[in-house]
Design an enzyme around this catalytic site. Structure first.
Site, short mmCIF file in Angstrom:
data_model
loop_
_atom_site.label_atom_id
_atom_site.label_comp_id
_atom_site.label_asym_id
_atom_site.label_seq_id
_atom_site.Cartn_x
_atom_site.Cartn_y
_atom_site.Cartn_z
N GLU A 4 6.92 -15.51 -12.25
CA GLU A 4 6.34 -14.05 -11.41
C GLU A 4 5.93 -12.92 -12.48
O GLU A 4 4.68 -12.01 -12.32
CB GLU A 4 7.04 -13.47 -10.38
CG GLU A 4 8.49 -13.07 -10.67
CD GLU A 4 9.14 -11.90 -9.53
OE1 GLU A 4 8.89 -11.82 -8.42
OE2 GLU A 4 10.65 -11.80 -9.79
N ASN A 13 -1.86 1.49 6.47
CA ASN A 13 -0.93 0.22 6.34
C ASN A 13 -0.82 -0.61 6.86
O ASN A 13 -0.46 0.20 8.06
CB ASN A 13 0.51 0.74 5.27
CG ASN A 13 0.59 1.21 3.80
OD1 ASN A 13 -0.99 1.71 3.73
ND2 ASN A 13 1.34 2.28 4.09
N GLY A 14 -0.92 -1.58 6.90
CA GLY A 14 -0.72 -2.37 7.75
C GLY A 14 -1.71 -3.67 7.99
O GLY A 14 -3.16 -3.17 7.61
N HIS A 29 15.56 -37.40 -9.64
CA HIS A 29 14.29 -37.94 -8.48
C HIS A 29 13.08 -37.42 -8.63
O HIS A 29 12.31 -37.46 -8.11
CB HIS A 29 14.75 -37.39 -7.49
CG HIS A 29 17.22 -38.09 -6.86
ND1 HIS A 29 17.01 -39.44 -6.50
CD2 HIS A 29 17.62 -37.88 -7.05
CE1 HIS A 29 18.41 -39.53 -7.03
NE2 HIS A 29 18.85 -38.45 -7.12
N CYS A 42 0.64 -1.30 0.07
CA CYS A 42 -0.39 0.02 0.31
C CYS A 42 1.02 0.99 0.06
O CYS A 42 1.42 1.29 0.64
CB CYS A 42 -0.69 0.09 1.52
SG CYS A 42 -1.78 -1.70 1.09
N LYS A 84 11.87 -15.32 -11.33
CA LYS A 84 11.01 -14.33 -11.95
C LYS A 84 10.60 -14.89 -13.25
O LYS A 84 9.85 -13.90 -13.99
CB LYS A 84 13.25 -13.90 -13.25
CG LYS A 84 14.01 -13.25 -12.40
CD LYS A 84 13.87 -11.76 -12.06
CE LYS A 84 12.84 -12.32 -10.31
NZ LYS A 84 13.62 -12.00 -9.40
N ARG A 122 4.62 -0.18 -5.97
CA ARG A 122 4.40 -0.81 -5.00
C ARG A 122 3.31 -2.18 -5.34
O ARG A 122 3.84 -3.01 -4.48
CB ARG A 122 4.35 0.42 -3.86
CG ARG A 122 5.08 1.25 -3.51
CD ARG A 122 4.98 1.93 -2.49
NE ARG A 122 4.60 1.12 -1.00
CZ ARG A 122 5.75 1.68 -0.66
NH1 ARG A 122 6.79 1.69 -0.47
NH2 ARG A 122 5.58 0.82 1.12
N GLU A 150 16.57 -18.63 -9.39
CA GLU A 150 16.34 -17.38 -9.37
C GLU A 150 15.94 -17.21 -10.73
O GLU A 150 14.59 -16.47 -10.90
CB GLU A 150 17.52 -16.46 -9.05
CG GLU A 150 17.54 -15.11 -9.34
CD GLU A 150 16.46 -14.20 -8.92
OE1 GLU A 150 15.53 -14.93 -7.45
OE2 GLU A 150 16.52 -13.07 -8.88
N TRP A 174 -4.07 -2.72 -0.92
CA TRP A 174 -3.19 -3.74 -1.51
C TRP A 174 -3.67 -4.89 -0.42
O TRP A 174 -3.50 -4.77 1.00
CB TRP A 174 -1.47 -3.91 -1.37
CG TRP A 174 -1.18 -5.54 -1.73
CD1 TRP A 174 -0.87 -5.60 -3.63
CD2 TRP A 174 -0.92 -6.45 -1.62
NE1 TRP A 174 -0.88 -6.82 -3.81
CE2 TRP A 174 -0.59 -7.83 -2.28
CE3 TRP A 174 -0.56 -7.05 0.51
CZ2 TRP A 174 0.17 -9.02 -2.61
CZ3 TRP A 174 -0.24 -7.69 0.00
CH2 TRP A 174 0.05 -9.11 -0.96
N LYS A 195 5.06 -4.93 -4.06
CA LYS A 195 7.11 -4.68 -4.43
C LYS A 195 7.69 -4.49 -2.81
O LYS A 195 8.99 -5.60 -2.76
CB LYS A 195 7.42 -3.37 -4.67
CG LYS A 195 9.05 -3.31 -5.22
CD LYS A 195 10.04 -3.44 -5.83
CE LYS A 195 10.89 -3.53 -5.49
NZ LYS A 195 11.50 -4.62 -6.73
C1 F6R Z 1 10.88 -11.60 -6.37
C2 F6R Z 1 11.44 -10.13 -5.55
C3 F6R Z 1 10.37 -10.97 -3.81
C4 F6R Z 1 11.69 -9.66 -3.15
C5 F6R Z 1 11.00 -10.78 -2.00
C6 F6R Z 1 11.81 -10.81 -1.20
O1 F6R Z 1 11.47 -10.36 -7.71
O2 F6R Z 1 10.72 -9.36 -5.66
O3 F6R Z 1 10.96 -12.59 -3.71
O4 F6R Z 1 12.31 -10.45 -3.50
O5 F6R Z 1 9.52 -10.21 -1.44
O6 F6R Z 1 12.32 -8.59 -1.00
P1 F6R Z 1 13.03 -7.28 -0.28
O7 F6R Z 1 14.59 -7.82 -0.30
O8 F6R Z 1 12.62 -6.11 -0.07
O9 F6R Z 1 13.43 -7.46 1.79
#
Ligand code: F6R
Length: 608
Positions: A488, A100-101, A504, A2, A485, A27, A481, A74, A603
């Site tokens: 997502e 927020n929260g 396996h 949010c 990527k 965000r 990773e 959000w 984000k």
């Molecule tokens: C993936 C991504 C998320 C963040 C995760 C942790 O592309 O961005 O998996 O890596 O939410 O976020 P931070 O690093 O901000 O604690």
């Protein structure tokens, strides 16, 4: 997650609020709303969906007024509908709140308020808090907010205004970031610095348990019980150009292409060529303290957790300190074994991830020394740790983390050197690492120069619904990773696996329709991964391999290869991950996905 913004000053609030909400769009959110003080009342406009829907609602009937607040929500309590969107009003309709929260005891408070005749319109915990503040209001908004918050359990960042106190905004923080923006004859409040940059660079970060009272010409910070406390004023270093797209189609692509520079910034001033060592004052770790560390735990979430896995390999291999990697969300609930000889490293791009923050607080409480590798300056995690290192990779706006990952791995390499040179690593070996680190920016640039090759490879994912990513050793986290990527941002299901583990189970999935991406630089396990590629080929699988130059063996087996420059084995992830970031980007673009704001993702994940 949010976004919050509030404005009080001489200008019309609505355009300022809408622009600030736009700056926080990255965000992630699913509804939006604004409230403006107007003609002795509060005018509220809300809409489910993107900000453009709210902007459409406002066209031709923008509320007039110079005090207001805006919110992007959000959803956590209640569906992402217009009625659940913020701001929410109290029972009298004279007090509005954005939040927020999560208010954890909202059910109990709501029950009591219902019994006293309150009527609620939404399913949100936020409306409950608005009603509680309204009930406690006796002509002083500041005191009513403080009294209500004393009754509340949970996390919040809030802004409150009252039609009976025009020209005043009250903000408070417990767990969700709130930053005040101090202007000339105007003041702002936001959950995110990027919302303030159009107006000011002078900011005050609220800490947990603090409140602020803002008017156009003054501000005061207090706690829930004391009237005033002193807070330092900080200057934001980022500028607007830094958070704009700079000619790229998407923030994610811009951020991928920034990596030569962003890792250079991460290393700047830390590498000591002469002594083959690093100097990171922020770690606040003397040689004596560093030698006492018997065990390391790295805790993080998502992409940051993947960099943590690479950090484990580096630290164990070079510094010989036993290192565990923990999902932050699991760590805090499993009675972890942590003592004063354990060093805990929390990794977070945003510095606001609720799970990572909770894990580090747990570790601190159990007596561990806690370091943070964090990007966002002034973020909560950066302020809770005993020491640490800022990644300095600049604002990461795209929801999918890219440049923060490479900066995290570089930061971990530097932390590793700090320990390794005190223990097992020779001067010459230290110098070799420093030299290899210094070559990385140019090597990443070489990879980026070949982006069009990756763009062509992306068509191999046309029609795919599944993909497998394989790697071994320090490149297994890179496979994880790459798969994260892809899933997502393109919504193609992808799995990352240690290449040999594939037989396996996941090998059953392999057929001619499933792309198999293998990360196979010429490292200590190269021979082994060649056998794994043969196993995939034998089942008709189509392999795209990330290799070093002149790898004829893999070139013969793979359908396609992409070449990355050679570096020291433990640093290869910093190069091998780049083509995987690009690949997921181009696949997602081909599928018409919203690359920078993928569905359901935020984000900064500030809820548990
Ligand atoms: C993936 C991504 C998320 C963040 C995760 C942790 O592309 O961005 O998996 O890596 O939410 O976020 P931070 O690093 O901000 O604690």
């Amino acid at each position: 997650m949010c976004g919050i913004v509030g404005y009080v000053g001489p200008k019309q609030a609505t355009p300022i609020l809408m622009e600030a909400l736009r700056r926080m769009e990255y965000r992630g959110y699913d509804s939006a709303g604004i409230a403006v003080l107007n003609n002795g009342g509060i005018e509220i406009h809300k809409a489910a969906g993107k900000l453009s829907v709210l902007a459409g609602e406002l066209e031709g009937r923008e509320p007039v007024g110079t005090t207001g607040m805006g919110h992007t929500r959000w959803a956590t309590h209640g569906a992402p509908t217009t009625v659940n969107a913020h701001p929410h009003l109290d029972q009298s309709g004279r007090i509005a709140l954005i939040h927020n929260g999560i208010i954890e005891n909202s059910t109990a408070i709501k029950k009591a308020l219902l019994a006293r005749g309150h009527v609620f319109l939404s399913e949100t915990d936020t409306e409950v808090l608005a009603h509680l503040i309204g009930e406690l209001y006796e002509g002083n908004l500041e005191e009513a907010v403080a009294a209500a918050l004393r009754d509340v359990d949970g996390a919040y960042g809030i802004v409150v205004l009252s039609a009976d106190e025009p020209g005043t905004l009250i903000a408070a923080r417990n767990g969700s970031p709130i930053v005040l923006g101090l202007g000339e004859g105007e003041n702002l409040v936001a959950s995110d610095q990027s919302a303030l940059l159009d107006h000011t660079r002078s900011v005050v970060y609220l800490d947990n348990g603090e409140m602020a009272v803002l008017s156009a010409n003054s501000y005061r910070v207090r706690t829930l019980t004391t009237r005033q406390i002193d807070k330092p004023v900080n200057q934001i270093e980022w500028d607007l150009a830094t958070i704009e797209r700079g000619g790229f189609d998407h923030f994610m692509l811009k951020e991928i292409f920034e990596q030569p520079e962003s890792i250079e910034n991460t290393m700047r001033g830390h590498l000591l060529e002469e002594t083959g060592n690093v100097r990171v004052y922020g770690l606040k770790l003397s040689d004596t303290d560093a030698k006492k560390v018997k065990r390391i735990i790295i805790t993080a979430c998502g992409t940051s957790w993947h960099s943590a896995l690479i950090g484990k390999s580096m630290i164990e291999e070079l510094a010989r300190i036993p290192t565990d990697v923990e999902y932050a969300s699991e760590f805090r609930y499993r009675n972890p074994i942590v003592d004063s000889e354990t060093l805990v490293i929390a990794i977070s791009q945003s510095g606001e991830t609720a799970d990572t923050l909770a894990a580090l607080l747990e570790a601190k409480q159990r007596g561990a020394r806690v370091l943070g590798l964090v990007n966002v300056v002034g973020s909560t995690i950066s302020r809770e740790v005993h020491g640490g290192m800022y990644l300095r990779c600049g604002p990461e706006i795209g929801v999918a983390s890219t440049k923060a990952f490479t900066s995290q791995v570089v930061a971990l390499a530097m932390v590793t050197l700090r320990f390794a040179r005190l223990r097992t690593m020779s001067l010459l070996e230290g110098r070799r690492y420093i030299d290899a680190l210094q070559q990385l920016p140019a090597q990443i640039q070489q990879v980026l120069d070949c982006a069009p090759e990756i763009e062509k490879l992306a068509s191999r994912f046309d029609g795919a619904t599944n993909a497998l990513y394989l790697g071994r050793g320090v490149n297994f986290p890179v496979a994880l990773e790459g798969a994260l990527k892809l899933k997502e941002i393109s919504y193609i299901h992808a799995e990352g696996y240690p290449a040999a583990e594939m037989k396996h189970g996941p090998i059953a999935l392999i057929d001619e329709n499933m792309p198999v991406v293998v990360v196979a630089p010429r490292d200590a396990v190269h021979g082994k991964i060649v056998s794994n590629i043969q196993e995939v080929r034998a089942r008709g699988g189509k392999v795209i391999a990330i290799v070093n130059k002149n790898d004829e063996e893999i070139s013969r087996l793979a359908e396609a290869t992409f070449i990355v420059p050679e570096t020291l084995d433990l640093l290869t992830p910093i190069l091998t991950v780049i083509p995987l970031q690009l690949l997921s980007y181009y696949v997602a673009v081909n599928r018409g996905c919203n690359v920078d704001q993928p569905r359901n993702l935020a984000k900064s994940v500030t809820v548990e």
